[in-house]
Write a protein that holds these residues in place. Structure first.
Motif, PDB file in Angstrom:
ATOM      1  N   THR A   1      -1.874   9.516   2.925  1.00 15.50           N
ATOM      2  CA  THR A   1      -1.356  10.718   3.572  1.00 15.50           C
ATOM      3  C   THR A   1       0.123  10.907   3.268  1.00 15.50           C
ATOM      4  O   THR A   1       0.561  12.001   2.874  1.00 15.50           O
ATOM      5  CB  THR A   1      -1.567  10.635   5.098  1.00 15.50           C
ATOM      6  N   VAL A   2       0.911   9.861   3.442  1.00 13.79           N
ATOM      7  CA  VAL A   2       2.349   9.942   3.166  1.00 13.79           C
ATOM      8  C   VAL A   2       2.595  10.258   1.693  1.00 13.79           C
ATOM      9  O   VAL A   2       3.430  11.100   1.353  1.00 13.79           O
ATOM     10  CB  VAL A   2       3.050   8.634   3.564  1.00 13.79           C
ATOM     11  N   ALA A   3       1.873   9.607   0.805  1.00  7.22           N
ATOM     12  CA  ALA A   3       2.065   9.814  -0.627  1.00  7.22           C
ATOM     13  C   ALA A   3       1.750  11.240  -1.050  1.00  7.22           C
ATOM     14  O   ALA A   3       2.385  11.798  -1.955  1.00  7.22           O
ATOM     15  CB  ALA A   3       1.203   8.836  -1.421  1.00  7.22           C
ATOM     16  N   ARG A   4       0.795  11.851  -0.395  1.00  6.21           N
ATOM     17  CA  ARG A   4       0.396  13.214  -0.770  1.00  6.21           C
ATOM     18  C   ARG A   4       1.441  14.263  -0.396  1.00  6.21           C
ATOM     19  O   ARG A   4       1.356  15.410  -0.823  1.00  6.21           O
ATOM     20  CB  ARG A   4      -0.974  13.540  -0.152  1.00  6.21           C
ATOM     21  N   THR A   5       2.465  13.869   0.375  1.00  2.00           N
ATOM     22  CA  THR A   5       3.578  14.780   0.635  1.00  2.00           C
ATOM     23  C   THR A   5       4.464  14.934  -0.593  1.00  2.00           C
ATOM     24  O   THR A   5       5.297  15.855  -0.652  1.00  2.00           O
ATOM     25  CB  THR A   5       4.467  14.287   1.799  1.00  2.00           C
ATOM     26  N   LEU A   6       4.314  14.048  -1.575  1.00  2.29           N
ATOM     27  CA  LEU A   6       5.173  14.037  -2.761  1.00  2.29           C
ATOM     28  C   LEU A   6       4.667  14.947  -3.877  1.00  2.29           C
ATOM     29  O   LEU A   6       5.270  14.997  -4.950  1.00  2.29           O
ATOM     30  CB  LEU A   6       5.300  12.608  -3.293  1.00  2.29           C
ATOM     31  N   SER A   7       3.564  15.637  -3.630  1.00  2.00           N
ATOM     32  CA  SER A   7       2.976  16.475  -4.675  1.00  2.00           C
ATOM     33  C   SER A   7       2.543  17.823  -4.102  1.00  2.00           C
ATOM     34  O   SER A   7       1.600  17.885  -3.305  1.00  2.00           O
ATOM     35  CB  SER A   7       1.769  15.766  -5.299  1.00  2.00           C
ATOM     36  N   ASP A   8       3.216  18.879  -4.517  1.00  3.07           N
ATOM     37  CA  ASP A   8       2.875  20.215  -4.031  1.00  3.07           C
ATOM     38  C   ASP A   8       1.742  20.788  -4.876  1.00  3.07           C
ATOM     39  O   ASP A   8       1.922  21.733  -5.643  1.00  3.07           O
ATOM     40  CB  ASP A   8       4.104  21.121  -4.101  1.00  3.07           C
ATOM     41  N   THR A   9       0.573  20.166  -4.733  1.00  5.98           N
ATOM     42  CA  THR A   9      -0.598  20.531  -5.521  1.00  5.98           C
ATOM     43  C   THR A   9      -1.802  20.651  -4.599  1.00  5.98           C
ATOM     44  O   THR A   9      -1.669  20.617  -3.376  1.00  5.98           O
ATOM     45  CB  THR A   9      -0.871  19.461  -6.601  1.00  5.98           C
ATOM     46  N   PHE A  10      -2.977  20.762  -5.175  1.00  6.71           N
ATOM     47  CA  PHE A  10      -4.214  20.944  -4.417  1.00  6.71           C
ATOM     48  C   PHE A  10      -4.375  19.907  -3.308  1.00  6.71           C
ATOM     49  O   PHE A  10      -4.841  20.223  -2.211  1.00  6.71           O
ATOM     50  CB  PHE A  10      -5.399  20.877  -5.381  1.00  6.71           C
ATOM     51  N   ALA A  11      -4.020  18.659  -3.584  1.00  6.65           N
ATOM     52  CA  ALA A  11      -4.237  17.577  -2.622  1.00  6.65           C
ATOM     53  C   ALA A  11      -3.053  17.334  -1.700  1.00  6.65           C
ATOM     54  O   ALA A  11      -3.088  16.436  -0.870  1.00  6.65           O
ATOM     55  CB  ALA A  11      -4.566  16.279  -3.370  1.00  6.65           C
ATOM     56  N   GLY A  12      -1.995  18.137  -1.824  1.00  9.23           N
ATOM     57  CA  GLY A  12      -0.789  17.883  -1.056  1.00  9.23           C
ATOM     58  C   GLY A  12      -0.923  18.174   0.425  1.00  9.23           C
ATOM     59  O   GLY A  12      -1.815  18.901   0.871  1.00  9.23           O
ATOM     60  N   ILE A  13       0.001  17.599   1.189  1.00  8.58           N
ATOM     61  CA  ILE A  13       0.086  17.863   2.623  1.00  8.58           C
ATOM     62  C   ILE A  13       1.558  17.947   2.988  1.00  8.58           C
ATOM     63  O   ILE A  13       2.358  17.102   2.586  1.00  8.58           O
ATOM     64  CB  ILE A  13      -0.625  16.767   3.458  1.00  8.58           C
TER      65      ILE A  13
ATOM     66  N   GLN B   1       0.835  -1.212   0.000  1.00  8.68           N
ATOM     67  CA  GLN B   1       0.000   0.000   0.000  1.00  8.68           C
ATOM     68  C   GLN B   1       0.865   1.255   0.000  1.00  8.68           C
ATOM     69  O   GLN B   1       0.600   2.210  -0.752  1.00  8.68           O
ATOM     70  CB  GLN B   1      -0.921  -0.016   1.213  1.00  8.68           C
ATOM     71  N   LEU B   2       1.896   1.281   0.820  1.00  5.84           N
ATOM     72  CA  LEU B   2       2.776   2.441   0.893  1.00  5.84           C
ATOM     73  C   LEU B   2       3.536   2.637  -0.420  1.00  5.84           C
ATOM     74  O   LEU B   2       3.658   3.757  -0.926  1.00  5.84           O
ATOM     75  CB  LEU B   2       3.761   2.274   2.049  1.00  5.84           C
ATOM     76  N   THR B   3       4.014   1.528  -0.980  1.00  6.22           N
ATOM     77  CA  THR B   3       4.748   1.601  -2.248  1.00  6.22           C
ATOM     78  C   THR B   3       3.842   2.040  -3.383  1.00  6.22           C
ATOM     79  O   THR B   3       4.180   2.932  -4.175  1.00  6.22           O
ATOM     80  CB  THR B   3       5.367   0.237  -2.581  1.00  6.22           C
ATOM     81  N   GLY B   4       2.678   1.426  -3.467  1.00  7.11           N
ATOM     82  CA  GLY B   4       1.737   1.777  -4.528  1.00  7.11           C
ATOM     83  C   GLY B   4       1.286   3.215  -4.439  1.00  7.11           C
ATOM     84  O   GLY B   4       1.177   3.909  -5.458  1.00  7.11           O
TER      85      GLY B   4
END
Length: 226
Positions: free
Chosen positions: A176-188, A91-94
């Motif tokens: 949540t962790v994956a969304r740190t990789l994108s500085d976009t609307f959905a990022g965190i 899950q984390l990798t995907g």
């Protein structure tokens, strides 16, 4: 079902889920640049619809896509520790792969550290509530006579929870962790992740307690997405 099949299903499902979350967020911000409410609507509808499709397609193999759900399945005895660990890793990798693919699809850097700080007691409570509700929906639906309805229940719940929770319902540590990789609307922002994951774990624990109260005689076969 062999473990490698389950791992593949969790990896692919998590990748598509995160690609949908981030990709639809980018598309929404470009299509509706001056209306944040409309952006959130577009983001939530796409995420819910993709969740329905992914769970319907992958449920026969494995369709948790969420470490909280997988850990609770282990605590309930539906899967072994070895299987749970392999699924969480998938899950984390995907999820990370999905974030990178979404970025590249929209001509953005493959990885860009998100800057959107999401914090505060209300936001953290929102994540507890979002995750608690998700757990109740997942295991409550699986306990019912027709477990195939879980896809529609989860998709509908997440679509709504985007709106009624202050955190916009991440409710998933891998996402949540994956969304740190994108500085976009959905990022965190990475700094916001520990509190979010803690809130999700607390919500999962509370959800498990509520499920145990509501469905004290559920059988193992009725409580597994894997």
């Amino acid at each position: 079902m062999k473990l490698r099949q389950k791992v593949a299903a969790e990896l692919v499902g998590s990748a598509f889920l995160v690609a949908a979350v981030i990709g639809s967020g980018v598309a929404a911000s470009r299509l509706s640049p001056h209306d944040v409410g409309l952006q959130l609507l577009e983001n939530s509808v796409v995420t819910g619809a993709v969740l329905v499709a992914l769970i319907l397609a992958l449920h026969p193999v494995s369709a948790s896509f969420n470490p909280v759900i997988t850990v609770l399945e282990r605590l309930l005895g539906a899967i072994s520790t070895r299987v749970a660990a392999a699924l969480v890793a998938a899950q984390l990798t995907g999820a990370a792969v999905g974030a990178v693919v979404a970025n590249v699809m929209f001509d953005l850097p493959a990885v860009s550290g998100a800057q959107h700080v999401r914090s505060g007691a209300g936001v953290w409570l929102g994540e507890v509530v979002a995750t608690l509700g998700l757990v109740v929906v997942v295991f409550g639906t699986l306990h019912g006579a027709d477990s195939s309805r879980v896809a529609f229940a989860v998709g509908g719940y997440i679509t709504g929870a985007y709106w009624f929770t202050s955190s916009t319902s991440f409710a998933n540590p891998a996402v949540t962790v994956a969304r740190t990789l994108s500085d976009t609307f959905a990022g965190i922002a990475p700094v916001s992740v520990p509190a979010f994951v803690l809130a999700q774990l607390l919500g999962g624990a509370a959800g498990l307690g509520l499920v145990a109260l509501l469905h004290p005689r559920r059988r193992e076969a009725e409580t597994s997405l894997t």
